[in-house]
Design a protein around this motif. Sequence first.
Motif, mmCIF file in Angstrom:
data_model
loop_
_atom_site.group_PDB
_atom_site.id
_atom_site.type_symbol
_atom_site.label_atom_id
_atom_site.label_comp_id
_atom_site.label_asym_id
_atom_site.label_seq_id
_atom_site.Cartn_x
_atom_site.Cartn_y
_atom_site.Cartn_z
ATOM 1 N N GLU A 93 0.822 -1.209 0.000
ATOM 2 C CA GLU A 93 0.000 0.000 0.000
ATOM 3 C C GLU A 93 0.861 1.266 0.000
ATOM 4 O OE1 GLU A 93 -3.299 0.389 -0.087
ATOM 5 O OE2 GLU A 93 -3.948 -1.689 0.026
ATOM 6 N N SER A 94 1.881 1.283 0.841
ATOM 7 C CA SER A 94 2.709 2.485 0.922
ATOM 8 C C SER A 94 3.558 2.663 -0.337
ATOM 9 C CB SER A 94 3.600 2.444 2.172
ATOM 10 O OG SER A 94 4.521 1.370 2.116
ATOM 11 N N ILE A 95 3.993 1.558 -0.932
ATOM 12 C CA ILE A 95 4.741 1.669 -2.186
ATOM 13 C C ILE A 95 3.830 2.209 -3.284
ATOM 14 C CG2 ILE A 95 6.014 0.413 -3.956
ATOM 15 C CD1 ILE A 95 6.904 -1.556 -1.784
ATOM 16 N N GLN A 96 2.601 1.709 -3.346
ATOM 17 C CA GLN A 96 1.658 2.206 -4.350
ATOM 18 C C GLN A 96 1.403 3.695 -4.164
ATOM 19 O OE1 GLN A 96 0.507 0.619 -6.963
ATOM 20 N NE2 GLN A 96 -0.853 2.232 -7.683
ATOM 21 N N ASP A 97 1.299 4.147 -2.915
ATOM 22 C CA ASP A 97 1.123 5.578 -2.653
ATOM 23 C C ASP A 97 2.269 6.385 -3.251
ATOM 24 O OD1 ASP A 97 -1.236 5.192 -1.254
ATOM 25 O OD2 ASP A 97 -0.277 5.199 0.719
ATOM 26 N N ARG A 98 3.486 5.893 -3.065
ATOM 27 C CA ARG A 98 4.644 6.628 -3.572
ATOM 28 C C ARG A 98 4.719 6.580 -5.096
ATOM 29 N NH1 ARG A 98 9.818 4.878 -0.090
ATOM 30 N NH2 ARG A 98 8.610 3.158 0.780
ATOM 31 N N VAL A 99 4.387 5.430 -5.680
ATOM 32 C CA VAL A 99 4.367 5.321 -7.139
ATOM 33 C C VAL A 99 3.355 6.306 -7.723
ATOM 34 C CG1 VAL A 99 3.727 3.808 -9.072
ATOM 35 C CG2 VAL A 99 5.200 2.943 -7.240
ATOM 36 N N GLU A 100 2.169 6.371 -7.136
ATOM 37 C CA GLU A 100 1.141 7.286 -7.635
ATOM 38 C C GLU A 100 1.561 8.741 -7.458
ATOM 39 O OE1 GLU A 100 -2.504 6.263 -5.720
ATOM 40 O OE2 GLU A 100 -2.683 4.328 -6.755
ATOM 41 N N HIS A 101 2.243 9.041 -6.354
ATOM 42 C CA HIS A 101 2.715 10.410 -6.127
ATOM 43 C C HIS A 101 3.636 10.853 -7.259
ATOM 44 C CE1 HIS A 101 4.490 13.931 -4.181
ATOM 45 N NE2 HIS A 101 5.675 13.403 -4.460
ATOM 46 N N PHE A 102 4.613 10.016 -7.582
ATOM 47 C CA PHE A 102 5.560 10.389 -8.641
ATOM 48 C C PHE A 102 4.914 10.333 -10.020
ATOM 49 C CE2 PHE A 102 8.722 9.176 -5.349
ATOM 50 C CZ PHE A 102 9.444 10.360 -5.329
ATOM 51 N N ARG A 103 4.003 9.381 -10.207
ATOM 52 C CA ARG A 103 3.318 9.276 -11.498
ATOM 53 C C ARG A 103 2.520 10.530 -11.808
ATOM 54 N NH1 ARG A 103 -1.589 5.539 -11.142
ATOM 55 N NH2 ARG A 103 -2.377 7.497 -10.266
ATOM 56 N N ASP A 104 1.895 11.102 -10.781
ATOM 57 C CA ASP A 104 1.018 12.258 -10.972
ATOM 58 C C ASP A 104 1.744 13.592 -10.812
ATOM 59 O OD1 ASP A 104 -1.019 10.417 -11.288
ATOM 60 O OD2 ASP A 104 -1.678 10.551 -9.192
ATOM 61 N N ALA A 105 2.991 13.574 -10.374
ATOM 62 C CA ALA A 105 3.720 14.825 -10.115
ATOM 63 C C ALA A 105 4.006 15.573 -11.417
ATOM 64 C CB ALA A 105 5.023 14.519 -9.380
ATOM 65 N N ASP A 106 3.877 16.880 -11.371
ATOM 66 C CA ASP A 106 4.169 17.744 -12.517
ATOM 67 C C ASP A 106 5.673 17.997 -12.558
ATOM 68 O OD1 ASP A 106 4.425 19.657 -14.459
ATOM 69 O OD2 ASP A 106 2.930 21.029 -13.618
ATOM 70 N N PRO A 107 6.376 17.549 -13.607
ATOM 71 C CA PRO A 107 7.830 17.740 -13.639
ATOM 72 C C PRO A 107 8.251 19.201 -13.715
ATOM 73 C CG PRO A 107 7.038 16.939 -15.754
ATOM 74 C CD PRO A 107 5.876 16.847 -14.798
ATOM 75 N N ALA A 108 7.320 20.071 -14.076
ATOM 76 C CA ALA A 108 7.649 21.499 -14.167
ATOM 77 C C ALA A 108 7.659 22.174 -12.808
ATOM 78 C CB ALA A 108 6.660 22.212 -15.088
ATOM 79 N N THR A 109 7.026 21.551 -11.810
ATOM 80 C CA THR A 109 6.924 22.207 -10.502
ATOM 81 C C THR A 109 7.298 21.309 -9.328
ATOM 82 O OG1 THR A 109 4.568 21.598 -10.366
ATOM 83 C CG2 THR A 109 5.102 23.750 -11.325
ATOM 84 N N ALA A 110 7.220 20.011 -9.471
ATOM 85 C CA ALA A 110 7.453 19.109 -8.346
ATOM 86 C C ALA A 110 8.879 19.262 -7.821
ATOM 87 C CB ALA A 110 7.221 17.655 -8.764
ATOM 88 N N PRO A 111 9.049 19.393 -6.506
ATOM 89 C CA PRO A 111 10.395 19.580 -5.945
ATOM 90 C C PRO A 111 11.311 18.390 -6.214
ATOM 91 C CG PRO A 111 8.755 19.205 -4.206
ATOM 92 C CD PRO A 111 8.001 19.427 -5.469
ATOM 93 N N GLU A 112 10.755 17.199 -6.393
ATOM 94 C CA GLU A 112 11.588 16.017 -6.643
ATOM 95 C C GLU A 112 12.357 16.111 -7.963
ATOM 96 O OE1 GLU A 112 8.052 14.692 -4.150
ATOM 97 O OE2 GLU A 112 8.376 15.942 -5.928
#
Length: 248
Positions: free
Chosen positions: A116-135
């Motif tokens: 569950e926690s891995i899926q949360d992190r995968v979805e976070h990065f999948r949905d992150a905007d590369p133009a603004t996401a701090p990562e």
Amino acid sequence: MSDPVIVELPAQRRHTLFFLRATKDFAPVFLDTEVDMTAVRARPGRRISPVTHVLHAAARVLARHPEANSSILDGIVPRLARNTGVHGKVALDKAIGGHRVVLAAVLRDLDQADLESIQDRVEHFRDADPATAPEFEGVRRLHAEPSWRVAARAFRDVVKPLATRSAVWGTFAVTSLGHRPVDSFHSVGGTTVTLGLGRVTDRPVARAGEVVIAPVMRLSLAFDHRVIDGAEAADVLTEIKQALEEQA
């Protein structure tokens, strides 16, 4: 026939080019297998992506195979980093400035994380905007640097040291083209072990002497022969396959 138009490589592709330069000494050998995904499909509750299932299974397997979880710096005196954590790098299909690119996200300490926690992190990065996401701030700075030479040096300074490389590249990599009708492919992710996922599709499978139809995924493993040998890599791939099929 008209002459081609010669232009400078878009800055958005810098990180890919620099990555390929940095991995040119990789000595890849490729393995593959088929995974019966029936147990994965039958798992109750929230839908968990195949990528997450592979991250979860591979992290636990690599914790038992520390050699395959190591990083190498080749040179006159080659050195290995015995990584104390298992960190998975995931390739992401993104667009920056109108250019389609591959970006990477590192999910740390996956051997200690549940599905569950891995899926949360995968979805976070999948949905992150590369133009603004701090990562993805580091990649944006790399693209914005006016000088190619300065950008290339900055990239090397980040990825070359063994002490910090796992934070940038992880200790193993997972990449998937399973969203398209791609059965299998092999990729080098800059880590000793890279796993490639094809699509999950119905195929004939033999069970107890009978042929049945089951969801099957082709799973590839590329390993760096400088670090481990084929027998070790085969053990890793076999154990990941077993973990997925048994939902262990």
